[in-house]
Enzyme design. Sequence first.
Site, PDB file in Angstrom:
ATOM      1  N   CYS A 151      38.432  13.530  29.781  1.00 19.71           N
ATOM      2  CA  CYS A 151      38.438  12.076  29.982  1.00 19.71           C
ATOM      3  C   CYS A 151      39.804  11.599  30.456  1.00 19.71           C
ATOM      4  O   CYS A 151      40.738  11.468  29.659  1.00 19.71           O
ATOM      5  CB  CYS A 151      38.050  11.369  28.682  1.00 19.71           C
ATOM      6  SG  CYS A 151      38.117   9.576  28.807  1.00 19.71           S
TER       7      CYS A 151
ATOM      8  N   CYS B  31      41.028   8.323  28.968  1.00 17.90           N
ATOM      9  CA  CYS B  31      41.515   8.440  27.578  1.00 17.90           C
ATOM     10  C   CYS B  31      42.894   9.092  27.534  1.00 17.90           C
ATOM     11  O   CYS B  31      43.746   8.685  26.755  1.00 17.90           O
ATOM     12  CB  CYS B  31      40.579   9.319  26.750  1.00 17.90           C
ATOM     13  SG  CYS B  31      38.836   9.038  26.999  1.00 17.90           S
ATOM     14  N   ASP B  32      43.098  10.116  28.317  1.00 17.18           N
ATOM     15  CA  ASP B  32      44.261  10.986  28.098  1.00 17.18           C
ATOM     16  C   ASP B  32      45.297  10.980  29.217  1.00 17.18           C
ATOM     17  O   ASP B  32      46.354  11.605  29.074  1.00 17.18           O
ATOM     18  CB  ASP B  32      43.773  12.427  27.864  1.00 17.18           C
ATOM     19  CG  ASP B  32      42.895  12.533  26.624  1.00 17.18           C
ATOM     20  OD1 ASP B  32      43.136  11.766  25.676  1.00 17.18           O
ATOM     21  OD2 ASP B  32      41.965  13.350  26.619  1.00 17.18           O
TER      22      ASP B  32
END
Length: 311
Positions: free
Chosen positions: A134, A137-138
């Site tokens: 992701c 997200c990261d």
Amino acid sequence: MTETREVIIIGSGPAGYTAAIYTSRANLKPMLFQGPQPGGQLTITTDVENFPGYPKGVLGPDMMEDLKAQAERFGTEIKFEEVIEVDFSTRPFVVKTDFDEFKTNAVIISTGASAKLLGLDSEARLMGNGVSACATCDGAFFQGKEVMIVGAGDSALEEAQYLTRFATKVTVVHRREELRASKIMADRARENPTIAWALNRTIQEIHAGDDGKVNAVTMLNTQDQSTANVATDGVFVSIGHKPNSDLFKGQLDMNDVGYLTVTPGRTQTNIPGVFACGDVTDHIYRQAVTAAGTGCMAAIDCERWLEGQGH
Ligand code: NDP
């Protein structure tokens, strides 16, 4: 077979737990089945920095424990079991697990989606330590670093663009010459000087340094079968998602790749009394906060529907 429940929730990501918090606070005494991956996709990530309310970030698994505890606090009965069969053709509905069979007046489905992965042992081992499924997200953890992204669909190229906000070099690793992405996305990516291309390449192995974090990959050239070790700080895998909806085939409407269809802007499926929320219905946003939001919607839709049925 036990007494008929008011509502059964299938799935334990942010959508399922939020639906549980709301339905338990509405005194519907929900039963929630955690399924094969308790806590869902967030349990395979590390820091979550984009969920509102955590100014210092939170570990994905910790956040899911908090959500679970919050659902339990209001009386949600949580079962560490996997639902293997449902029957929505009769009312009350029937939900079966390996161990038991339950009847329920309403069902909230929050079974999520699973990111497709390459299937390497090193990929599983280093997930959250330089391997991610992701980018949203990261990505921010890779400020000033070099990363790779596997896949060449619209998601991969969109994520590659996003990663260039942080990384100094983003290499798209794709198993063949032609990109799968739409022309506009491909053109945009080609024009971005921070994006590099490793076409006709696959990743055979991901390596970590002494600190336990990704530092290189073994790359296979699919044309001449040669291999090379290439340094990188991170590997993003973006080879598609699979909604976890197999259980509902033949009973609920879904699109051609399996995302459950709900009434636009609501959470009602084609079967009255069966609601769906979170990533199993969402191929666009796929965020913890949007999943939690639709979990809340499903709980409210469910509560109102049950009330309308005289429950
Ligand atoms: P896609 O299925 O479109 O693309 C998957 C990519 O991963 C392909 O390049 C595929 O390679 C590659 N791949 C699949 N399996 C493997 C494997 N085992 N090893 C290596 N590579 C692999 O998925 P997306 O998530 O990108 O997109 C899903 C849908 O969502 C599409 O319809 C897309 O158009 C849409 N979408 C639209 C967006 C937009 O319009 N802004 C943004 C994001 C998604 P190969 O090409 O060789 O099969």
